[in-house]
Design a protein around this motif. Structure first.
Motif, mmCIF file in Angstrom:
data_model
loop_
_atom_site.group_PDB
_atom_site.id
_atom_site.type_symbol
_atom_site.label_atom_id
_atom_site.label_comp_id
_atom_site.label_asym_id
_atom_site.label_seq_id
_atom_site.Cartn_x
_atom_site.Cartn_y
_atom_site.Cartn_z
ATOM 1 N N PRO A 213 -64.682 -75.344 0.290
ATOM 2 C CA PRO A 213 -64.473 -76.759 0.600
ATOM 3 C C PRO A 213 -63.980 -77.008 2.022
ATOM 4 C CG PRO A 213 -63.584 -76.251 -1.564
ATOM 5 C CD PRO A 213 -63.955 -74.944 -0.944
ATOM 6 N N MET A 214 -63.256 -76.045 2.607
ATOM 7 C CA MET A 214 -62.761 -76.241 3.966
ATOM 8 C C MET A 214 -63.911 -76.303 4.975
ATOM 9 S SD MET A 214 -60.305 -76.942 5.909
ATOM 10 C CE MET A 214 -58.911 -76.724 4.796
ATOM 11 N N LEU A 215 -65.006 -75.608 4.691
ATOM 12 C CA LEU A 215 -66.171 -75.695 5.582
ATOM 13 C C LEU A 215 -66.783 -77.091 5.525
ATOM 14 C CD1 LEU A 215 -67.899 -72.234 4.944
ATOM 15 C CD2 LEU A 215 -66.421 -72.909 6.862
ATOM 16 N N ASP A 216 -66.834 -77.670 4.325
ATOM 17 C CA ASP A 216 -67.271 -79.071 4.204
ATOM 18 C C ASP A 216 -66.365 -79.978 5.010
ATOM 19 O OD1 ASP A 216 -69.602 -79.375 2.782
ATOM 20 O OD2 ASP A 216 -68.636 -79.455 0.823
ATOM 21 N N ALA A 217 -65.063 -79.731 4.928
ATOM 22 C CA ALA A 217 -64.089 -80.563 5.635
ATOM 23 C C ALA A 217 -64.293 -80.488 7.142
ATOM 24 C CB ALA A 217 -62.676 -80.128 5.273
ATOM 25 N N GLN A 218 -64.552 -79.298 7.653
ATOM 26 C CA GLN A 218 -64.765 -79.133 9.091
ATOM 27 C C GLN A 218 -66.040 -79.834 9.539
ATOM 28 O OE1 GLN A 218 -64.626 -74.871 9.318
ATOM 29 N NE2 GLN A 218 -62.384 -74.796 9.248
ATOM 30 N N ALA A 219 -67.093 -79.750 8.710
ATOM 31 C CA ALA A 219 -68.343 -80.448 9.041
ATOM 32 C C ALA A 219 -68.141 -81.959 8.988
ATOM 33 C CB ALA A 219 -69.449 -80.020 8.082
ATOM 34 N N ASP A 220 -67.449 -82.436 7.950
ATOM 35 C CA ASP A 220 -67.163 -83.871 7.834
ATOM 36 C C ASP A 220 -66.349 -84.380 9.019
ATOM 37 O OD1 ASP A 220 -68.499 -84.086 5.443
ATOM 38 O OD2 ASP A 220 -66.706 -84.132 4.189
ATOM 39 N N LYS A 221 -65.366 -83.585 9.417
ATOM 40 C CA LYS A 221 -64.500 -83.986 10.531
ATOM 41 C C LYS A 221 -65.314 -84.128 11.812
ATOM 42 C CE LYS A 221 -60.316 -82.626 13.066
ATOM 43 N NZ LYS A 221 -59.235 -81.618 13.196
ATOM 44 N N LYS A 222 -66.208 -83.181 12.056
ATOM 45 C CA LYS A 222 -67.050 -83.265 13.251
ATOM 46 C C LYS A 222 -68.007 -84.443 13.150
ATOM 47 C CE LYS A 222 -68.692 -81.988 17.192
ATOM 48 N NZ LYS A 222 -67.876 -82.067 18.414
ATOM 49 N N TRP A 223 -68.636 -84.625 11.988
ATOM 50 C CA TRP A 223 -69.583 -85.733 11.801
ATOM 51 C C TRP A 223 -68.907 -87.070 12.063
ATOM 52 C CZ3 TRP A 223 -69.405 -89.718 8.129
ATOM 53 C CH2 TRP A 223 -70.562 -90.526 8.061
ATOM 54 N N ALA A 224 -67.684 -87.235 11.555
ATOM 55 C CA ALA A 224 -66.978 -88.506 11.696
ATOM 56 C C ALA A 224 -66.583 -88.793 13.140
ATOM 57 C CB ALA A 224 -65.740 -88.520 10.802
ATOM 58 N N SER A 225 -66.627 -87.792 13.993
ATOM 59 C CA SER A 225 -66.268 -87.990 15.403
ATOM 60 C C SER A 225 -67.470 -88.339 16.270
ATOM 61 C CB SER A 225 -65.594 -86.725 15.955
ATOM 62 O OG SER A 225 -66.554 -85.689 16.148
ATOM 63 N N LEU A 226 -68.683 -88.208 15.726
ATOM 64 C CA LEU A 226 -69.895 -88.433 16.516
ATOM 65 C C LEU A 226 -70.044 -89.910 16.861
ATOM 66 C CD1 LEU A 226 -72.454 -86.173 14.583
ATOM 67 C CD2 LEU A 226 -71.120 -85.583 16.620
ATOM 68 N N GLN A 227 -70.237 -90.197 18.137
ATOM 69 C CA GLN A 227 -70.406 -91.578 18.551
ATOM 70 C C GLN A 227 -71.639 -91.758 19.432
ATOM 71 O OE1 GLN A 227 -68.358 -94.668 17.729
ATOM 72 N NE2 GLN A 227 -70.486 -95.027 18.250
ATOM 73 N N ASP A 228 -71.817 -90.923 20.404
ATOM 74 C CA ASP A 228 -72.900 -91.104 21.383
ATOM 75 C C ASP A 228 -73.955 -90.023 21.202
ATOM 76 O OD1 ASP A 228 -74.338 -92.146 23.470
ATOM 77 O OD2 ASP A 228 -73.183 -91.096 25.018
ATOM 78 N N THR A 229 -74.714 -90.113 20.118
ATOM 79 C CA THR A 229 -75.783 -89.141 19.845
ATOM 80 C C THR A 229 -77.104 -89.873 19.666
ATOM 81 O OG1 THR A 229 -75.457 -89.228 17.458
ATOM 82 C CG2 THR A 229 -74.144 -87.608 18.677
ATOM 83 N N PRO A 230 -78.221 -89.261 20.038
ATOM 84 C CA PRO A 230 -79.524 -89.920 19.850
ATOM 85 C C PRO A 230 -79.952 -89.974 18.385
ATOM 86 C CG PRO A 230 -79.659 -88.123 21.470
ATOM 87 C CD PRO A 230 -78.344 -88.001 20.778
#
Length: 578
Positions: A213-230
């Motif tokens: 589950p911690m790997l999911d958490a790390q992916a979620d954390k990165k995803w939630a930080s994405l702002q300026d992506t194509p």
């Protein structure tokens, strides 16, 4: 495997007719949004669309154990020239399963004798609520605390093992599909032009390959930080489908045993996948609201009694993007009475929020915008039949988007923990909170310069006009149940009235006070962490009265649509040409 089809040719021909089956087209293959992408992002998009197709398989397996065998049966029958199978397959693809629900809340069952299950395919199909609760009680008494915790976890698939139940993490149960998705994400990361997006894809791929589950958490954390992506790629994990897990707190003995063993039941996650292209102009408009999130937090009722995700001092943990949709698959794309126009994720049960992660709002442009001549005519017909003509000038479809922006932001406000105790009512109450917060905070946003007075009125009128359904929903339809509750509440408060002809009138001055009153009660219910309090709140307002019914009869007269389906021309093109 042979199956007996449930719907007659006559019924299928009706439901697949263009007047009854509404199509929602996503991004076209010759769209400027796609053409303007860098070549590397175009290549990445092919892999992301493929990944979404594998997610479709997982969702169907989670939804009903007969979905995939039935799909294969239909395809074989179609090859034989079976017209009934061909029409059935259209509805199957639209609702992504043998059982769905239409816009009038009637079940659409494609397989003879199939039954809707509270536990979907997360649990054995022959497991009743009573047996489930009794098994868990015995397991806890026998010292099976760890296994019960896994059973009541959002990631698991549950199976029988003798007189007990065992839980298997979804990375084990869907290992083949998760690995295929991970393969495509890693390929996309090699060509995508954005470093942050690529980092997220790699983290998400790793999370899919391991029971951690911690790997999911790390992916979620990165995803939630994405702002300026194509590009946009989301694996959504939401819990509206599973009604069995939350039922455990209805059994007082089991509830006490769970509390003694420090086990919090969390409903199962249905897998959905969204693929899109970030719309820069739309995103810029959304970000204008972000600066006011602390102001919104400060104006929430009872704010001193709880901690919320957005504080009055710091809103750095919230990103927002407007997305042109290429593909919606799995839970995202199953058209069952409707389809979502935006999401605020991760939800409060997700581990990423405990390790410093934030939340991200994603808005679906193609779902909310339909300015075809047919859609415009349907809208005019609805307004003419159901809304006081003096209010027509204030009805603005774009105001519904403004309202949704408020709705998604309010998901980040209010109590951030403890709502699991509300069981099967948790989602209805949370959706109610988001709606009422969106309205209750309009004055403070208007005063801050976000909206003009006229735009505020447009939001209120558009909301009020849309606050009625064609039929009373089932309690499992969280979004629709909350709509009925709101219509009843606003009528009771005198903010909305309905005359004997089924025409809606709206008292602008009473709308915001009514919304704030309901919002305050909702937050009190959430803070109570009491199932019975939540049930009483639902029962008090989920009332289909004569005024609501009068409008629904009008809606049925002017709108024949029963089912809907998304159409994905660009995604289909990319799959065919990859």
């Amino acid at each position: 495997m042979n199956f007996e089809l449930n719907l007659s040719i006559e019924e299928l021909e009706k439901r697949t007719n263009k007047d009854y089956l509404i199509k929602k087209p996503m991004l076209e293959k010759d769209s400027k949004e796609y053409e303007n992408l860098e070549q590397g992002d175009k290549e990445a998009l092919k892999h992301l669309v493929k990944a979404a197709e594998y997610g479709n398989i997982i969702y169907m397996k989670q939804d009903n154990e007969l979905n995939l065998p039935f799909k294969i049966f239909l395809e074989e029958e179609i090859k034989k020239g079976n017209k009934q199978a061909e029409l059935t397959k259209i509805l199957f693809d639209a609702q992504l399963g043998i059982i769905g629900i239409d816009s009038e809340s009637a079940p659409v069952i494609l397989l003879k004798n199939a039954k809707e299950l509270d536990g979907k395919a997360f649990y054995p199909s022959d497991l009743s609520k009573e047996e489930f609760q009794n098994i868990l009680i015995q397991m806890l008494k026998d010292g099976g605390k760890d296994e019960v915790a896994k059973i009541l976890n959002q990631r698991s698939i549950v199976k029988r093992e003798g007189k007990k139940l065992s839980a298997f993490d979804y990375t084990q149960e869907f290992k083949e599909e998760f690995n295929l998705i991970a393969d495509e994400l890693e390929k996309a990361a090699k060509t995508s032009s954005n470093k942050d997006f690529n980092e997220y894809l790699i983290l998400q791929a790793k999370a899919l390959r391991e029971n951690n589950p911690m790997l999911d958490a790390q992916a979620d954390k990165k995803w939630a930080s994405l702002q300026d992506t194509p590009l946009e790629f989301t694996i959504s994990r939401e819990q509206y489908a599973d009604l069995l897990t939350g039922s455990v707190i209805e059994n007082e003995e089991l509830k006490q045993l769970l509390e003694q063993n420090n086990i919090t039941p969390v409903s199962k996650d249905s897998i959905g996948i969204r693929v899109g292209i970030v719309n820069k102009k739309g995103t810029e408009d959304l970000l204008k609201v972000k600066n006011y999130l602390p102001l919104m937090a400060e104006n929430m009722p009872l704010k001193e009694k709880y901690e919320q995700n957005i504080s009055s001092a710091d809103d750095n943990l919230q990103t927002m993007v407007d997305v042109d949709i290429v593909s919606l698959r799995g839970d995202e794309g199953s058209y069952r009475g409707g389809i979502t126009i935006a999401q605020n994720l991760p939800n409060n049960d997700k581990l990423s929020l405990t390790i410093g992660g934030g939340r991200r709002n994603v808005y679906h442009r193609q779902v909310r915008t339909n300015n075809s001549q047919e859609a415009l005519e349907r809208r005019k017909k609805r307004l003419d039949a159901t809304l006081n003509k003096e209010l027509h000038k204030y009805y603005n479809p774009e105001a519904d988007h403004w309202f949704t922006i408020g709705h998604e932001n309010v998901h980040s406000l209010g109590p951030k923990s403890g709502t699991e105790a509300l069981g099967k009512y948790k989602n209805i109450i949370e959706e109610n909170k988001a709606d009422m917060g969106s309205l209750a905070l309009l004055d403070c946003l208007k005063n801050a310069g976000v909206y003009t007075e006229e735009e505020k009125i447009q939001i209120l009128v558009t909301f009020g006009a849309n606050c009625f359904l064609k039929a009373k929903p089932k309690i499992s339809q969280a979004h629709r149940v909350r709509t009925v509750m709101q219509a009843y509440f606003f009528i009771r408060e005198g903010a909305i009235s309905v005359n004997h002809d089924g025409v809606i009138d709206i008292d602008i001055n009473k709308m915001i006070p009514a919304a704030r009153k309901m919002l305050t009660e909702i937050i009190e219910v959430q803070l109570s962490q009491n199932f019975n309090r939540g049930e009483k709140f639902i029962n008090d307002y989920f009332i289909w009265n004569k005024d609501i019914d009068a409008v629904s009869q009008k809606l049925k007269e002017i709108d024949k649509s029963l089912n809907g389906m998304i159409v994905t021309p660009l995604a289909d093109y990319l799959i065919t040409n990859s």
